[in-house]
Design a protein around this motif. Structure first.
Motif, PDB file in Angstrom:
ATOM      1  N   MET A 178     -40.982  23.418   2.550  1.00  0.00           N
ATOM      2  CA  MET A 178     -42.028  23.787   3.476  1.00  0.00           C
ATOM      3  C   MET A 178     -41.979  25.178   3.712  1.00  0.00           C
ATOM      4  O   MET A 178     -41.123  25.873   3.880  1.00  0.00           O
ATOM      5  CB  MET A 178     -41.672  23.083   4.733  1.00  0.00           C
ATOM      6  N   SER A 179     -43.204  25.686   3.980  1.00  0.00           N
ATOM      7  CA  SER A 179     -43.335  27.058   4.134  1.00  0.00           C
ATOM      8  C   SER A 179     -43.097  27.641   5.409  1.00  0.00           C
ATOM      9  O   SER A 179     -42.921  26.854   6.243  1.00  0.00           O
ATOM     10  CB  SER A 179     -44.964  27.610   3.987  1.00  0.00           C
ATOM     11  N   ALA A 224     -40.277  15.088  10.522  1.00  0.00           N
ATOM     12  CA  ALA A 224     -41.184  15.014   9.296  1.00  0.00           C
ATOM     13  C   ALA A 224     -41.038  16.444   8.534  1.00  0.00           C
ATOM     14  O   ALA A 224     -41.136  16.474   7.562  1.00  0.00           O
ATOM     15  CB  ALA A 224     -42.627  14.742   9.706  1.00  0.00           C
ATOM     16  N   ARG A 225     -40.629  17.498   9.565  1.00  0.00           N
ATOM     17  CA  ARG A 225     -40.189  18.846   8.866  1.00  0.00           C
ATOM     18  C   ARG A 225     -39.165  19.064   8.262  1.00  0.00           C
ATOM     19  O   ARG A 225     -39.016  20.054   7.528  1.00  0.00           O
ATOM     20  CB  ARG A 225     -40.570  19.697   9.773  1.00  0.00           C
ATOM     21  N   ARG A 226     -38.251  18.129   8.123  1.00  0.00           N
ATOM     22  CA  ARG A 226     -36.889  18.312   7.301  1.00  0.00           C
ATOM     23  C   ARG A 226     -37.378  18.182   5.810  1.00  0.00           C
ATOM     24  O   ARG A 226     -38.268  17.407   5.373  1.00  0.00           O
ATOM     25  CB  ARG A 226     -36.053  16.928   7.741  1.00  0.00           C
ATOM     26  N   PRO A 227     -36.565  18.985   5.263  1.00  0.00           N
ATOM     27  CA  PRO A 227     -36.900  19.282   3.730  1.00  0.00           C
ATOM     28  C   PRO A 227     -36.357  17.793   2.878  1.00  0.00           C
ATOM     29  O   PRO A 227     -35.452  17.206   3.371  1.00  0.00           O
ATOM     30  CB  PRO A 227     -35.893  20.481   3.395  1.00  0.00           C
ATOM     31  N   GLY A 258     -38.927  13.415   1.191  1.00  0.00           N
ATOM     32  CA  GLY A 258     -38.954  14.126   2.175  1.00  0.00           C
ATOM     33  C   GLY A 258     -39.276  12.998   3.336  1.00  0.00           C
ATOM     34  O   GLY A 258     -39.491  11.687   2.853  1.00  0.00           O
ATOM     35  N   LEU A 259     -39.296  13.396   4.423  1.00  0.00           N
ATOM     36  CA  LEU A 259     -39.667  12.363   5.660  1.00  0.00           C
ATOM     37  C   LEU A 259     -40.956  12.648   6.298  1.00  0.00           C
ATOM     38  O   LEU A 259     -41.189  12.233   7.584  1.00  0.00           O
ATOM     39  CB  LEU A 259     -38.611  12.567   6.670  1.00  0.00           C
ATOM     40  N   GLY A 260     -42.049  13.088   5.440  1.00  0.00           N
ATOM     41  CA  GLY A 260     -43.406  13.237   5.943  1.00  0.00           C
ATOM     42  C   GLY A 260     -43.912  12.023   6.738  1.00  0.00           C
ATOM     43  O   GLY A 260     -44.770  12.143   7.607  1.00  0.00           O
TER      44      GLY A 260
END
Length: 302
Positions: free
Chosen positions: A1-2, A66-69, A77-79
């Motif tokens: 994630m950027s 959700a932001r976890r890689p 991922g966990l999006g």
């Protein structure tokens, strides 16, 4: 994630936390006032405020997860945690609608006197509180987390409900129409129910891997066969990973005899086109030299 996305998620979390605290404090005040003046429409708005707070907290947790890689255990991922958070938040709203509807019908059958002045005051304060909450959560954009959309939905519906509370208070203050209070509550609940149903559908679509509404498997297959070296595309699949991220896969049949090196060039070209036209950054393509369709999955030959 950027780094930019990570900063946005942290900013989302801070705003959600502040909005949740504000809604929780005001919900307590509304409940006390609603019980004191005997207004079911104020209690309805208080219930929505309390559920707002729970929904905002749910959104905060979902955005954080959700932001976890991606990891070995969670390779995608966990999006989708944001869609799950949005669904939980919507179900909380449904629960409050059921309770308020039952109470409103009871009040229609057995009307109770309500102090209109108190309803007006608490409604005006609610407009300010919910307006601040809407500003904190932000305006939204197409690829935002569904839990953020759910949080905004909570706040917008409660903001609309606050205007209804004020109107009901004015009618109660100037007339003896005691049925206005429960009727206004039912009106608020109906609006919440309609918007919540739409949210549930969108979250379930993501959780059950439905193709995104703005791109179909047929469109992707048609684009793939536009390539001069591709004769056919089948077993085409598109899924959302949450947070605006998507992935796709397909079998492409190339004509004639194609070397491994040329096959890689075709895959790279098709992947680039898929990203440019549909915003799908990750696509998995299987190259075939002849058509090997099976009975598994949709056969989208074009």
């Amino acid at each position: 994630m950027s780094e930019n996305h990570d900063h946005e998620h942290r900013h989302d979390g801070a705003r959600l936390g502040l909005a949740a605290g504000l809604n929780t404090a005001f919900a307590v005040i509304q409940i006390l006032v609603g019980l004191a003046i005997g207004s079911v429409v104020v209690l309805a708005d208080a219930a929505h405020q309390a559920v707002d707070a729970l929904g905002l907290i749910t959104a905060f947790v979902a955005v954080s997860i959700a932001r976890r890689p991606p990891s070995r255990e969670w390779s995608y991922g966990l999006g989708k945690a944001d869609a799950l958070g949005g669904l939980v938040s919507a179900l909380l709203l449904l629960g409050s609608v059921v309770w308020i509807t039952v109470e409103s019908i009871r009040r229609l059958i057995d009307p109770q006197p309500v102090e209109g002045g108190g309803v007006i005051v608490i409604g005006l304060i609610a407009i300010v509180v919910n307006g601040i909450g809407v500003v904190l959560v932000g305006h939204g954009h197409g690829d935002e987390a569904m839990s953020m959309r759910a949080a905004r939905l909570h706040l917008l519906t409660d903001l609309a409900g606050s205007f209804v509370v004020v109107i009901a208070g004015l009618l109660l203050f100037t007339t003896d129409l005691s049925w206005v209070d429960p009727a206004a509550s039912l009106l608020v609940s109906a609006a919440v129910l309609w918007s919540t149903a739409r949210l549930i559908r969108s979250t379930v679509d993501v959780l059950l891997d439905r193709a995104p509404s703005d791109v179909s498997t047929a469109q992707l297959a048609a684009m793939l066969v536009e390539h001069p070296d591709v004769d056919l595309a089948h077993h085409v699949h598109i899924r959302s990973l949450g947070g605006g991220r998507r992935t796709a896969s397909a079998h492409v049949v190339v004509h004639g005899t194609t070397t491994v090196h040329r096959s890689q060039e075709i895959i790279d070209d098709l992947a680039s086109r898929t990203d440019e036209q549909f915003g799908i950054e990750h696509v998995t393509l299987q190259v075939e030299c002849e058509h090997h369709c099976s009975d598994h999955g949709p056969n989208l030959a074009v």
